[in-house]
Design a protein around this motif. Structure first.
Motif, PDB file in Angstrom:
ATOM      1  N   ALA A   1       0.852  -1.185   0.000  1.00  0.00           N
ATOM      2  CA  ALA A   1       0.000   0.000   0.000  1.00  0.00           C
ATOM      3  C   ALA A   1       0.889   1.236   0.000  1.00  0.00           C
ATOM      4  CB  ALA A   1      -0.929   0.009   1.201  1.00  0.00           C
ATOM      5  N   LEU A   2       0.467   2.210  -0.783  1.00  0.00           N
ATOM      6  CA  LEU A   2       1.137   3.498  -0.850  1.00  0.00           C
ATOM      7  C   LEU A   2       0.194   4.521  -0.235  1.00  0.00           C
ATOM      8  CD1 LEU A   2       3.644   5.047  -1.959  1.00  0.00           C
ATOM      9  CD2 LEU A   2       2.267   5.510  -3.997  1.00  0.00           C
ATOM     10  N   ALA A   3       0.607   5.127   0.872  1.00  0.00           N
ATOM     11  CA  ALA A   3      -0.205   6.128   1.567  1.00  0.00           C
ATOM     12  C   ALA A   3       0.365   7.504   1.258  1.00  0.00           C
ATOM     13  CB  ALA A   3      -0.202   5.860   3.071  1.00  0.00           C
ATOM     14  N   TRP A   4      -0.345   8.240   0.395  1.00  0.00           N
ATOM     15  CA  TRP A   4       0.065   9.593   0.042  1.00  0.00           C
ATOM     16  C   TRP A   4      -0.135  10.512   1.243  1.00  0.00           C
ATOM     17  CZ3 TRP A   4       2.668  10.423  -4.331  1.00  0.00           C
ATOM     18  CH2 TRP A   4       2.534   9.494  -5.370  1.00  0.00           C
ATOM     19  N   ASN A   5       0.636  11.561   1.331  1.00  0.00           N
ATOM     20  CA  ASN A   5       0.547  12.496   2.445  1.00  0.00           C
ATOM     21  C   ASN A   5      -0.813  13.189   2.545  1.00  0.00           C
ATOM     22  OD1 ASN A   5       3.151  11.836   3.146  1.00  0.00           O
ATOM     23  ND2 ASN A   5       4.063  13.672   2.275  1.00  0.00           N
ATOM     24  N   ASP A   6      -1.576  13.229   1.452  1.00  0.00           N
ATOM     25  CA  ASP A   6      -2.902  13.856   1.492  1.00  0.00           C
ATOM     26  C   ASP A   6      -3.982  12.910   2.021  1.00  0.00           C
ATOM     27  OD1 ASP A   6      -3.395  12.119  -0.625  1.00  0.00           O
ATOM     28  OD2 ASP A   6      -3.735  13.700  -2.096  1.00  0.00           O
ATOM     29  N   GLY A   7      -3.575  11.688   2.418  1.00  0.00           N
ATOM     30  CA  GLY A   7      -4.516  10.733   3.002  1.00  0.00           C
ATOM     31  C   GLY A   7      -5.008   9.656   2.054  1.00  0.00           C
ATOM     32  N   VAL A   8      -4.779   9.799   0.771  1.00  0.00           N
ATOM     33  CA  VAL A   8      -5.193   8.777  -0.202  1.00  0.00           C
ATOM     34  C   VAL A   8      -4.290   7.555  -0.058  1.00  0.00           C
ATOM     35  CG1 VAL A   8      -5.397   8.247  -2.665  1.00  0.00           C
ATOM     36  CG2 VAL A   8      -6.093  10.498  -1.816  1.00  0.00           C
ATOM     37  N   ILE A   9      -4.908   6.384   0.014  1.00  0.00           N
ATOM     38  CA  ILE A   9      -4.160   5.129   0.108  1.00  0.00           C
ATOM     39  C   ILE A   9      -4.432   4.312  -1.147  1.00  0.00           C
ATOM     40  CG2 ILE A   9      -3.854   2.967   1.375  1.00  0.00           C
ATOM     41  CD1 ILE A   9      -4.623   4.525   3.912  1.00  0.00           C
ATOM     42  N   VAL A  10      -3.367   3.879  -1.809  1.00  0.00           N
ATOM     43  CA  VAL A  10      -3.464   3.081  -3.021  1.00  0.00           C
ATOM     44  C   VAL A  10      -3.024   1.661  -2.698  1.00  0.00           C
ATOM     45  CG1 VAL A  10      -2.685   2.813  -5.404  1.00  0.00           C
ATOM     46  CG2 VAL A  10      -2.957   5.117  -4.436  1.00  0.00           C
ATOM     47  N   LYS A  11      -3.929   0.692  -2.886  1.00  0.00           N
ATOM     48  CA  LYS A  11      -3.570  -0.719  -2.701  1.00  0.00           C
ATOM     49  C   LYS A  11      -2.805  -1.189  -3.928  1.00  0.00           C
ATOM     50  CE  LYS A  11      -7.381  -1.762   0.338  1.00  0.00           C
ATOM     51  NZ  LYS A  11      -8.557  -2.592   0.594  1.00  0.00           N
TER      52      LYS A  11
END
Length: 111
Positions: free
Chosen positions: A77-87
């Protein structure tokens, strides 16, 4: 695969690809952050990720200025600093689609 870089890690999601790659053919005294790089590649752009730190145990983690990543042998998972999480799913063959490979080459000034 391009002779100018070698993909070390490749993850795929419905929103894009995340890759760590090693640039080939650079001088021996080039700093590691110019040799080993991470990028988020969508259908429209390449976003470089600026590496901060890493942890390898108990699972792989990478901290970037823009996001945080964790992964194991099959997913992440990639958790962007703006809160969006990409599986993410590991792409075992480490092969970007041709368009994204050309975009990465252009981003690196190789096209």
């Amino acid at each position: 695969m391009s002779p100018n870089f070698k993909i070390l890690y490749l993850f795929v999601s419905p929103h894009g690809w995340l890759t760590e790659f090693k640039r080939l053919g650079l001088a021996a005294d080039v700093p590691k952050d110019q040799i080993y790089q991470w990028a988020w590649i969508s259908t429209a752009q390449v976003v470089p990720l600026r590496f901060v730190s890493m942890v390898t145990e108990p699972r792989q983690q990478r901290e970037f200025e823009e996001a945080n990543l964790w992964f194991d042998a099959s997913r992440g998972a990639l958790a962007w600093n703006d809160g969006v999480i990409v599986k993410l799913e590991v792409q075992a063959d480490n092969a970007l689609p041709p368009l994204q490979e050309r975009m990465l080459q252009a981003h690196l000034g190789m096209a």
